[in-house]
Motif scaffolding. Sequence first.
Motif, PDB file in Angstrom:
ATOM      1  N   SER A  39       0.689  -1.104   0.093  1.00 19.64           N
ATOM      2  CA  SER A  39      -0.096   0.158   0.025  1.00 19.64           C
ATOM      3  C   SER A  39       0.854   1.120  -0.102  1.00 19.64           C
ATOM      4  O   SER A  39       2.028   1.375   0.397  1.00 19.64           O
ATOM      5  CB  SER A  39      -0.876   0.012   1.073  1.00 19.64           C
ATOM      6  OG  SER A  39      -0.335   0.235   2.281  1.00 19.64           O
ATOM      7  N   ILE A  40       0.562   2.315  -0.444  1.00 22.98           N
ATOM      8  CA  ILE A  40       1.224   3.625  -0.361  1.00 22.98           C
ATOM      9  C   ILE A  40       1.203   4.065   0.971  1.00 22.98           C
ATOM     10  O   ILE A  40       2.621   4.554   1.094  1.00 22.98           O
ATOM     11  CB  ILE A  40       0.282   4.598  -1.443  1.00 22.98           C
ATOM     12  CG1 ILE A  40       0.129   4.208  -2.685  1.00 22.98           C
ATOM     13  CG2 ILE A  40       0.914   6.029  -1.145  1.00 22.98           C
ATOM     14  CD1 ILE A  40       1.348   4.132  -3.585  1.00 22.98           C
ATOM     15  N   VAL A  41       0.510   3.713   1.855  1.00 21.95           N
ATOM     16  CA  VAL A  41       0.534   4.007   3.113  1.00 21.95           C
ATOM     17  C   VAL A  41       1.958   3.578   3.684  1.00 21.95           C
ATOM     18  O   VAL A  41       2.806   4.000   4.322  1.00 21.95           O
ATOM     19  CB  VAL A  41      -0.669   3.988   4.218  1.00 21.95           C
ATOM     20  CG1 VAL A  41      -0.131   4.062   5.634  1.00 21.95           C
ATOM     21  CG2 VAL A  41      -1.904   4.846   3.729  1.00 21.95           C
ATOM     22  N   ARG A  42       2.001   2.299   3.669  1.00 18.82           N
ATOM     23  CA  ARG A  42       3.257   1.339   3.943  1.00 18.82           C
ATOM     24  C   ARG A  42       4.602   2.108   3.425  1.00 18.82           C
ATOM     25  O   ARG A  42       5.607   1.813   4.240  1.00 18.82           O
ATOM     26  CB  ARG A  42       3.065  -0.136   3.518  1.00 18.82           C
ATOM     27  CG  ARG A  42       1.884  -0.792   4.419  1.00 18.82           C
ATOM     28  CD  ARG A  42       1.570  -2.037   4.260  1.00 18.82           C
ATOM     29  NE  ARG A  42       2.727  -2.975   4.064  1.00 18.82           N
ATOM     30  CZ  ARG A  42       2.737  -3.733   5.139  1.00 18.82           C
ATOM     31  NH1 ARG A  42       1.838  -3.757   6.313  1.00 18.82           N
ATOM     32  NH2 ARG A  42       3.737  -4.587   5.508  1.00 18.82           N
ATOM     33  N   ILE A  43       4.715   2.214   2.107  1.00 17.34           N
ATOM     34  CA  ILE A  43       5.550   2.943   1.602  1.00 17.34           C
ATOM     35  C   ILE A  43       6.082   4.216   1.927  1.00 17.34           C
ATOM     36  O   ILE A  43       7.228   4.491   2.462  1.00 17.34           O
ATOM     37  CB  ILE A  43       5.582   2.658  -0.029  1.00 17.34           C
ATOM     38  CG1 ILE A  43       5.315   1.544  -0.551  1.00 17.34           C
ATOM     39  CG2 ILE A  43       6.555   3.769  -0.810  1.00 17.34           C
ATOM     40  CD1 ILE A  43       6.363   0.665  -0.555  1.00 17.34           C
ATOM     41  N   LEU A  44       4.823   5.058   2.374  1.00 15.76           N
ATOM     42  CA  LEU A  44       5.243   6.295   2.823  1.00 15.76           C
ATOM     43  C   LEU A  44       5.882   6.199   4.462  1.00 15.76           C
ATOM     44  O   LEU A  44       6.734   6.743   4.775  1.00 15.76           O
ATOM     45  CB  LEU A  44       4.033   7.347   3.185  1.00 15.76           C
ATOM     46  CG  LEU A  44       3.610   7.636   1.563  1.00 15.76           C
ATOM     47  CD1 LEU A  44       2.145   8.190   1.746  1.00 15.76           C
ATOM     48  CD2 LEU A  44       4.573   8.733   0.905  1.00 15.76           C
ATOM     49  N   LEU A  45       5.338   5.244   5.143  1.00 18.15           N
ATOM     50  CA  LEU A  45       5.941   4.905   6.471  1.00 18.15           C
ATOM     51  C   LEU A  45       7.317   4.555   6.446  1.00 18.15           C
ATOM     52  O   LEU A  45       8.166   4.887   7.077  1.00 18.15           O
ATOM     53  CB  LEU A  45       5.096   3.844   7.270  1.00 18.15           C
ATOM     54  CG  LEU A  45       3.832   4.451   7.614  1.00 18.15           C
ATOM     55  CD1 LEU A  45       3.028   3.421   7.924  1.00 18.15           C
ATOM     56  CD2 LEU A  45       3.847   5.544   8.615  1.00 18.15           C
ATOM     57  N   ILE A  46       7.826   3.950   5.372  1.00 19.23           N
ATOM     58  CA  ILE A  46       9.176   3.156   5.271  1.00 19.23           C
ATOM     59  C   ILE A  46       9.851   4.473   4.856  1.00 19.23           C
ATOM     60  O   ILE A  46      10.935   4.662   5.299  1.00 19.23           O
ATOM     61  CB  ILE A  46       9.081   1.953   4.280  1.00 19.23           C
ATOM     62  CG1 ILE A  46       8.490   0.696   4.702  1.00 19.23           C
ATOM     63  CG2 ILE A  46      10.636   1.938   3.544  1.00 19.23           C
ATOM     64  CD1 ILE A  46       8.368  -0.088   3.372  1.00 19.23           C
ATOM     65  N   VAL A  47       9.472   5.329   3.967  1.00 14.25           N
ATOM     66  CA  VAL A  47      10.257   6.516   3.559  1.00 14.25           C
ATOM     67  C   VAL A  47      10.400   7.178   4.879  1.00 14.25           C
ATOM     68  O   VAL A  47      11.622   7.960   5.092  1.00 14.25           O
ATOM     69  CB  VAL A  47       9.397   7.358   2.570  1.00 14.25           C
ATOM     70  CG1 VAL A  47       9.891   9.031   2.476  1.00 14.25           C
ATOM     71  CG2 VAL A  47       9.436   6.665   1.316  1.00 14.25           C
ATOM     72  N   GLY A  48       9.591   7.432   5.843  1.00 15.87           N
ATOM     73  CA  GLY A  48       9.605   8.053   7.084  1.00 15.87           C
ATOM     74  C   GLY A  48      10.837   7.591   7.891  1.00 15.87           C
ATOM     75  O   GLY A  48      11.387   8.213   8.520  1.00 15.87           O
ATOM     76  N   ILE A  49      10.866   6.231   7.821  1.00 19.43           N
ATOM     77  CA  ILE A  49      12.022   5.398   8.761  1.00 19.43           C
ATOM     78  C   ILE A  49      13.109   5.827   8.102  1.00 19.43           C
ATOM     79  O   ILE A  49      14.307   6.335   8.860  1.00 19.43           O
ATOM     80  CB  ILE A  49      11.827   3.898   8.510  1.00 19.43           C
ATOM     81  CG1 ILE A  49      10.586   3.532   9.657  1.00 19.43           C
ATOM     82  CG2 ILE A  49      13.082   3.206   9.129  1.00 19.43           C
ATOM     83  CD1 ILE A  49      10.062   2.120   9.282  1.00 19.43           C
ATOM     84  N   VAL A  50      13.258   5.897   6.792  1.00 14.78           N
ATOM     85  CA  VAL A  50      14.536   6.291   6.014  1.00 14.78           C
ATOM     86  C   VAL A  50      14.678   7.701   6.631  1.00 14.78           C
ATOM     87  O   VAL A  50      16.015   7.841   6.684  1.00 14.78           O
ATOM     88  CB  VAL A  50      14.442   6.102   4.532  1.00 14.78           C
ATOM     89  CG1 VAL A  50      15.601   6.729   3.744  1.00 14.78           C
ATOM     90  CG2 VAL A  50      14.346   4.284   4.511  1.00 14.78           C
ATOM     91  N   ALA A  51      13.937   8.591   6.190  1.00 10.54           N
ATOM     92  CA  ALA A  51      14.405   9.791   6.781  1.00 10.54           C
ATOM     93  C   ALA A  51      14.633  10.120   8.028  1.00 10.54           C
ATOM     94  O   ALA A  51      15.782  11.043   8.133  1.00 10.54           O
ATOM     95  CB  ALA A  51      12.895  10.758   6.422  1.00 10.54           C
ATOM     96  N   CYS A  52      14.091   9.422   8.899  1.00 11.84           N
ATOM     97  CA  CYS A  52      14.790   9.464  10.451  1.00 11.84           C
ATOM     98  C   CYS A  52      16.214   8.920  10.475  1.00 11.84           C
ATOM     99  O   CYS A  52      16.794   9.571  11.095  1.00 11.84           O
ATOM    100  CB  CYS A  52      13.684   8.703  11.330  1.00 11.84           C
ATOM    101  SG  CYS A  52      12.241   9.332  11.719  1.00 11.84           S
ATOM    102  N   MET A  53      16.416   7.794   9.943  1.00 10.33           N
ATOM    103  CA  MET A  53      17.922   7.578   9.838  1.00 10.33           C
ATOM    104  C   MET A  53      18.879   8.447   9.054  1.00 10.33           C
ATOM    105  O   MET A  53      19.966   8.565   9.802  1.00 10.33           O
ATOM    106  CB  MET A  53      17.967   6.187   9.124  1.00 10.33           C
ATOM    107  CG  MET A  53      17.366   4.951   9.599  1.00 10.33           C
ATOM    108  SD  MET A  53      17.636   3.532   8.668  1.00 10.33           S
ATOM    109  CE  MET A  53      16.658   3.847   7.179  1.00 10.33           C
ATOM    110  N   ILE A  54      18.442   9.233   8.091  1.00 14.18           N
ATOM    111  CA  ILE A  54      19.259  10.303   7.623  1.00 14.18           C
ATOM    112  C   ILE A  54      19.386  11.404   8.698  1.00 14.18           C
ATOM    113  O   ILE A  54      20.236  11.808   8.656  1.00 14.18           O
ATOM    114  CB  ILE A  54      18.479  10.724   6.285  1.00 14.18           C
ATOM    115  CG1 ILE A  54      18.612   9.574   5.121  1.00 14.18           C
ATOM    116  CG2 ILE A  54      19.160  11.982   5.798  1.00 14.18           C
ATOM    117  CD1 ILE A  54      17.837   9.973   3.883  1.00 14.18           C
ATOM    118  N   GLY A  55      18.303  11.644   9.395  1.00 11.21           N
ATOM    119  CA  GLY A  55      18.246  12.675  10.252  1.00 11.21           C
ATOM    120  C   GLY A  55      19.314  12.411  11.199  1.00 11.21           C
ATOM    121  O   GLY A  55      20.337  13.306  11.899  1.00 11.21           O
ATOM    122  N   LEU A  56      19.341  11.016  11.809  1.00 13.97           N
ATOM    123  CA  LEU A  56      20.428  10.685  12.723  1.00 13.97           C
ATOM    124  C   LEU A  56      21.643  11.016  12.360  1.00 13.97           C
ATOM    125  O   LEU A  56      22.547  11.243  13.230  1.00 13.97           O
ATOM    126  CB  LEU A  56      20.087   9.205  13.347  1.00 13.97           C
ATOM    127  CG  LEU A  56      18.881   8.925  14.085  1.00 13.97           C
ATOM    128  CD1 LEU A  56      18.730   7.553  14.444  1.00 13.97           C
ATOM    129  CD2 LEU A  56      19.167   9.600  15.625  1.00 13.97           C
TER     130      LEU A  56
END
Length: 105
Positions: A84-101
């Motif tokens: 689902s698009i929602v699942r993909i967006l949540l994965i993108v959020g995880i990746v964004a948080c890792m980049i922020g760290l």
Amino acid sequence: MAWLVLVVSALFEAVWVNALDRIADGAHTISNWSAFVAGTVISVGGLAWALRTLPVGTSYAVWVGIGASAAVIWAMMAGTEPFSIVRILLIVGIVACMIGLKLTT
């Protein structure tokens, strides 16, 4: 170099966890057990190697985040988890948080 090793070892986390899923479903084959053992050794070994020079908190968060994201994507591509698009967006959020760290380290 340590960041590259960390990313590659995190991708191998997806290998062993998906092999473990097949084993848990009763598929006790040599290939599944081999993928599980090799993936675990490479994944945890790479994490241990990267921790020699990288901070533990950030490294572990990146390792888990990449591994979890890759495992979900792999399972969606294999058809064992819904896409689902929602699942993909949540994965993108995880990746964004890792980049922020990484950027704040």
